[in-house]
Design a protein around this motif. Structure first.
Motif, PDB file in Angstrom:
ATOM      1  N   SER A  23       1.559   1.388  -2.329  1.00 47.58           N
ATOM      2  CA  SER A  23       0.842   1.122  -3.565  1.00 47.58           C
ATOM      3  C   SER A  23      -0.647   1.267  -3.304  1.00 47.58           C
ATOM      4  N   GLU A  72      10.306   5.557   2.725  1.00 47.40           N
ATOM      5  CA  GLU A  72       9.118   4.987   2.084  1.00 47.40           C
ATOM      6  C   GLU A  72       9.426   3.645   1.444  1.00 47.40           C
ATOM      7  N   ASP A  88       1.436  14.574  -0.337  1.00 44.32           N
ATOM      8  CA  ASP A  88       2.666  15.262  -0.741  1.00 44.32           C
ATOM      9  C   ASP A  88       2.367  16.424  -1.668  1.00 44.32           C
ATOM     10  N   TRP A  89       1.353  16.266  -2.479  1.00 50.63           N
ATOM     11  CA  TRP A  89       0.986  17.335  -3.402  1.00 50.63           C
ATOM     12  C   TRP A  89       0.300  18.468  -2.676  1.00 50.63           C
ATOM     13  N   LYS A 144      -0.618   4.558  -1.623  1.00 44.23           N
ATOM     14  CA  LYS A 144       0.203   5.367  -2.522  1.00 44.23           C
ATOM     15  C   LYS A 144      -0.565   6.603  -2.969  1.00 44.23           C
ATOM     16  N   ALA A 145      -1.827   6.393  -3.296  1.00 42.29           N
ATOM     17  CA  ALA A 145      -2.643   7.523  -3.728  1.00 42.29           C
ATOM     18  C   ALA A 145      -2.747   8.544  -2.598  1.00 42.29           C
ATOM     19  N   ARG A 184      -0.644   9.037  -0.093  1.00 42.62           N
ATOM     20  CA  ARG A 184       0.629   9.728   0.151  1.00 42.62           C
ATOM     21  C   ARG A 184       0.960  10.690  -0.990  1.00 42.62           C
ATOM     22  N   SER A 185       0.649  10.264  -2.191  1.00 39.85           N
ATOM     23  CA  SER A 185       0.913  11.166  -3.325  1.00 39.85           C
ATOM     24  C   SER A 185       0.087  12.429  -3.190  1.00 39.85           C
TER      25      SER A 185
END
Lengths: 455, 584
Positions: A112, B217, A123-124, A116-117, A119-120
């Motif tokens: 989170s 995750e 991944d992108w 989270k930002a 990892r997002s």
């Protein structure tokens, strides 16, 4: 219900307790009279079980005569109080905060917030990274790596000292070969310059900015697991000027024409050739064996650039384990610059001694001349290993001995500059995670952190 | 005041400088120290099982706690003024007989009434484990972490956590888990029902509706039966094609998260004693050392809200015990050093890597993959370390350790063998070897910790043997009982102090055969004459109810541990003493 203060608040209670001459729970006080001692075996049935409500239980609990749940403060706490006062901020900064960070990063829950930002974004295809360096004296940098459309990539980095690096290109791999092409623009915002020669003084330090860009194409071939060849060709453009973030400019008072490369932009075609033979292997965190490499670059001036020169680099590294925990490591590295005509080698392409590449005890680019030779030795010993063998920490003592000169043959004994120090390396079984060091030389101390190091 | 200072040393000289004023004032505070043993209030058995409102589930992040205990905790221990001044706090939840009461943390089992081998074998289990006669459904799966597994529900609706052995080491963690489960249960701790579970793939018949698993995750996804095959593909099969696992039955009552080894649980009003000052948690160090439970930490504990509405504190997950490191045999380092051990690490830095611990040269030969590797000859009961330190273990005193050693010493060879048999190891060699290891470690523990104190137990005043003044003290020498030493060469040095009656008697007597011993407490030396005559006289008025101390030191070949203190109360009308307290 009477509750005892948690241990963490005991310190605040020390002074109060002291001034009030011992505010201890009644049960801990010496009793004035002697009540008939009870047989402890008879107390087992004093608690009602069965249909007791929480409210009734609360009332029962308040009537219980039993030892205190926590010790009251005593003279030892008073004595320890100043120690704890000193230790608390150190604990907060050196232990609690890093521990909290580790906890957040390894928490067994879905990521989170920032994690989270991150990892997002990764991944992108957009990965932010911290780099300990992106150029001479750049300091730490934040780099964004975009590789969503692999094999194409684009990286952008800006450092604390406002050095910058932007590059884009592609990498194609096929079997044992690879081909890469890249366009790069880089600003080295605050490169130090002490003069040229082995006898420059530390107090003569100035800074300059070098902006340069190149377009390069390279290809490589791996001949077996140990031998790699690479070749390339590039176009390079250089501009130099006043440094960013420092008023101590090389160009203040510099006589025009006294330093090739300082007054003019340069353009070159560059050809590269390199070979590396890596016979090292890892055995339980330790690297064994020998690695050596040789690289050459030829620069041919274009347009108004009246300068042709060659740069060579050679290195040999060897690792000698003493036992599973202790190891010696040696490295010899040399840079050679040869003038092939015209005005020679621009000053920013001269060989340098200082910094993590050649001498940890001196700052980056401390000494500059045509040729550089550095002999680096380290004694590394394990101080900690993670229980499951995923990580280990080593302390290392280093002694580096380097020199610069107009040519290697002309380097004299007085031209050698020793530096020494110690540091801490953190590594995985087959790779270095990072290191921190403290180095000393005749000119003082330097310290640094590196995220990677080839030695 | 003599009695008031019995359990603490003399007060220190005042500190110089600015702290002198504080020290002077706090000296007064220090006078408000613990009352003598017989006058102290005692813990109340089962007081922490009073009903409370159900607490919320909580699971603080473990890494910060472990790192803080490992770094700051070790620094604090190293520079602890309290420890250096010899003023370490004794446990708080101690009875007047230097024991604990049964509670939501611990129940007297083997130390109170020796379990039969059959009871030891059965441990906490109430049936035969997962019922394989009917469908077994998956309710949850675990793919991340060092050991995969899943949760199942059998045809009775009973749920279990199922975990497997690492490939190539069948029985290693499953047998270790069940064996240690039996031993810790018999020792008195609350543990779940763990079973050796053998099953066929086709007995897992489906997935319960709503079942989920967490990916790498930790994001939850609906569970599909295919994941069972993925997990089972990482596991060895038995010769008959079945799979071997340990099935741990869900404890009764909703889980509330782990408990920590310091502080108290704020939402549990029954949680009275700070955990770092609980005898049952401090003494757990010794039991953990015995079974080599190097993974004794916060994450392997669990609080559960059980009927009739209180929090019971469990120890769970014993896969990293005995010779098992869960996914591989133990390394020699485990049990010898913390995962991050500050002082050996510092020593290595300052000695440039030449400081070596004994375990670093230890041969590491796994003689049987089903039992792994565990220290035997090099086992040091006082030097053993879990992978992570905790405050309760750090605070352990010799008295706490002796208490824990009594738990370990209460196990007979037959009981140990019964517990080992519960692990259902594949061959007699493995079982014999493991049982021998446990016996050896038990004996070393008993020898060491009993030697730190004088293990005088069950003291009772009896009439003086033979004619003459004085009285007798009957007691059991647990050192002889549990095989730490023999009667030959053992002596008891005793010293009676009763200020109200002016009695200062002392003497030494050799041990007799067997653990049951009797001392004749008579006037001796200077007191034999005048005071001896007085001893036979009726005590003066006002002495009724006064306290006396009888120190008994067990010596072997002239050396021994700290004396035990038996507290006696004078019963004037009956002209006799009775035992009202004991301290080791």
């Amino acid at each position: 219900m009477r509750r005892h203060p948690p241990p963490g608040r005991a310190w605040a209670a020390v002074l109060v307790a002291t001034l009030a001459q011992g505010v201890a729970p009644a049960g801990a006080r010496a009793q004035e009279t002697d009540p008939p001692p009870s047989d402890s075996r008879a107390t087992t049935d004093t608690i009602r079980s069965g249909p007791v409500t929480p409210a009734e239980a609360e009332a029962i609990r308040d009537t219980l005569q039993r030892p205190p749940g926590q010790y009251p403060a005593d003279w030892v706490d008073v004595v320890e109080f100043p120690l704890k006062l000193i230790g608390w901020p150190l604990d907060l900064v050196l232990v609690r905060f890093p521990a909290w960070l580790v906890g957040e990063l390894t928490a067994p829950r879905p990521p989170s917030g920032i994690v989270k930002a991150y990892r997002s974004a990764s991944d992108w295809g957009l990965k932010p990274m911290i780099r300990t360096t992106i150029g001479p004296r750049s300091a730490a940098a934040l780099e964004l790596q975009f590789d969503r459309y692999y094999p194409f990539y684009a990286h952008a980095a800006v450092s604390r000292r406002l050095s910058q690096r932007y590059r884009t290109g592609f990498i194609l791999r096929r079997g044992a070969t690879w081909l890469t092409s890249e366009v790069k623009w880089q600003r080295d915002a605050q490169t130090p310059f002490y003069g040229i020669g082995p006898d420059t003084k530390a107090e003569d330090r100035t800074f300059y900015r070098r902006d340069w860009w190149d377009v390069v194409a390279r290809t490589g071939l791996a001949v077996g697991p140990s031998l790699v060849f690479a070749a390339g060709a590039a176009y390079e453009h250089n501009d130099v000027g006043d440094p960013v973030g420092s008023s101590n400019s090389l160009f203040d008072g510099l006589p025009p024409g006294s330093l090739f490369g300082a007054d003019e932009s340069t353009d070159y075609v560059r050809f590269e050739l390199a070979g590396t033979l890596d016979l090292t292997k890892f055995q339980g965190f330790q690297q064994h064996g020998v690695a050596l490499g040789l690289a050459g670059r030829s620069f041919f001036g274009l347009d108004d650039t009246d300068s042709d020169f060659r740069l060579f680099t050679a290195f040999v590294q060897t690792y000698l384990p003493i036992n599973r925990q202790q190891q010696l490591a040696f490295r010899m590295i040399t840079d050679v610059a040869r003038d092939d005509g015209g005005q020679g080698v621009p000053f920013y392409h001269l060989s340098t001694l200082g910094g993590s590449r050649s001498s940890l005890g001196f700052p980056s680019s401390r000494f500059r001349d045509n040729d550089m030779l550095s002999l680096m030795s380290e004694y590394r010993f394990e101080v900690w290993r993670e229980l499951h063998g995923r990580m280990r920490a080593e302390t290392f003592l280093f002694f580096h001995y380097g020199a610069v000169g107009e040519s290697l043959g002309e380097i004299e004994g007085r031209d050698w500059h020793p530096s020494y120090g110690l540091g801490l390396r953190l590594s995985r079984p087959t790779s270095l995670m990072g290191l921190a060091y403290l180095g000393f030389s005749s000119e003082g101390a330097t310290a640094g952190i590196r995220g990677s190091w080839p030695f | 005041m003599a009695l008031l200072t019995r359990t603490r040393g003399p007060l220190p000289r005042p500190l110089p400088g600015a702290l002198a004023a504080f020290a002077a004032l706090s000296g007064l505070a220090a006078c408000a120290k613990q009352a003598p043993v017989p006058l102290r209030p005692e813990p109340v058995a089962w007081a922490d099982t009073l009903p409370i409102p159900e607490p919320e589930y909580r699971e603080p992040l473990e890494a910060p706690l472990l790192i803080h205990d490992a770094v700051s905790g070790q620094v604090a221990k190293g520079v602890s003024v309290r420890r250096l001044a010899g003023r370490s706090h004794e446990a708080l939840n101690v009875t007047r007989m230097d024991d604990v009461v049964s509670s939501a943390w611990f129940e007297h089992r083997n130390d109170a009434r020796r379990l039969t081998p059959e009871e030891t074998y059965r441990g906490p289990t109430t049936d035969a484990g997962p019922d394989t006669t009917g469908p077994i459904l998956l309710t949850q799966a675990k793919l991340q972490g060092i050991s995969p597994g899943f949760h199942i529900e059998d045809v009775r609706g009973v749920r279990y956590v199922v975990k497997f052995d690492p490939k190539g080491f069948q029985y290693l963690s499953s047998a270790a888990g069940v064996i240690s489960n039996r031993l810790l249960y018999a020792a008195g701790y609350h543990v779940p029902e763990d079973y050796i579970f053998r099953f066929r793939r086709d007995q897992i018949t489906g997935v319960k509706e709503g079942a989920t698993y967490q990916d790498a995750e930790f994001v939850e996804h609906p569970l599909e039966e295919g994941l069972v095959d993925e997990i089972l593909s990482r596991v060895d099969t038995l010769p008959d094609g079945r799979f071997l696992a340990v099935a741990s039955r869900y404890v009764a009552g909703p889980p509330l998260g782990p408990f920590h080894f310091s502080g108290t649980r704020p939402d549990d009003p029954n949680d009275w004693y700070a955990h770092e000052h609980r005898r049952d948690l401090r003494g757990l160090y010794v039991v953990s050392a015995w079974v080599n439970h190097v993974d004794m930490r916060f994450a392997n504990t669990m609080d559960a809200f059980v009927d009739p509405g209180y929090v019971r504190h469990y120890l769970i997950d014993f896969a990293a015990t005995l010779g098992s490191g869960t996914i591989r045999p133990h390394y020699p380092r485990e049990g010898e050093e913390y995962n991050f051990d500050l002082w050996p690490t510092t020593a290595r830095v300052f000695t440039l890597g030449f400081y070596r611990q004994g375990w670093e040269d230890q041969p590491h030969t796994v003689i049987d993959p089903s039992i792994g590797w565990m220290q035997v000859e090099s086992f040091d009961p006082a030097g053993w370390k879990a992978n992570w330190p905790n405050q309760a273990f750090v605070n352990m005193t010799a008295r706490d350790a002796y208490w824990g050693a009594k738990l370990v010493g209460s196990f007979t060879d037959e009981q140990i063998r019964a517990a080992v048999d519960a692990g259902q190891l594949p061959g007699a060699f493995a079982a014999d070897t493991l049982a021998a290891m446990l016996r050896y470690r038990r004996d070393r523990i008993v020898e060491h910790w009993y030697g730190e104190v004088s293990p005088v137990e069950r003291p009772e005043v009896i009439p003086a043997p033979g004619a003459g003044p004085g009285f007798g003290l009957a007691f059991e020498d647990f050192g002889i009982r549990d095989g730490a030493w023999n009667a030959e060469g053992t002596s008891y040095r005793w010293r009676l102090r009763h200020e109200a009656l002016g009695r200062r008697w002392e003497g030494t007597v050799g041990a007799t055969e067997g653990s049951a011993q009797e001392l004749a407490i008579r006037p001796t030396g200077a007191g034999a004459g005048e005071r001896g005559a007085r001893a036979s006289m009726p005590a003066p008025d006002g002495a009724d109810g006064t306290l006396a101390t009888l120190e008994v030191e067990i010596t072997r070949d002239g050396a021994g541990g700290r004396a035990a203190t038996v507290y006696l109360q004078w019963d004037g009308p009956a002209e006799r003493y009775r035992v009202v307290g004991l301290e080791h």
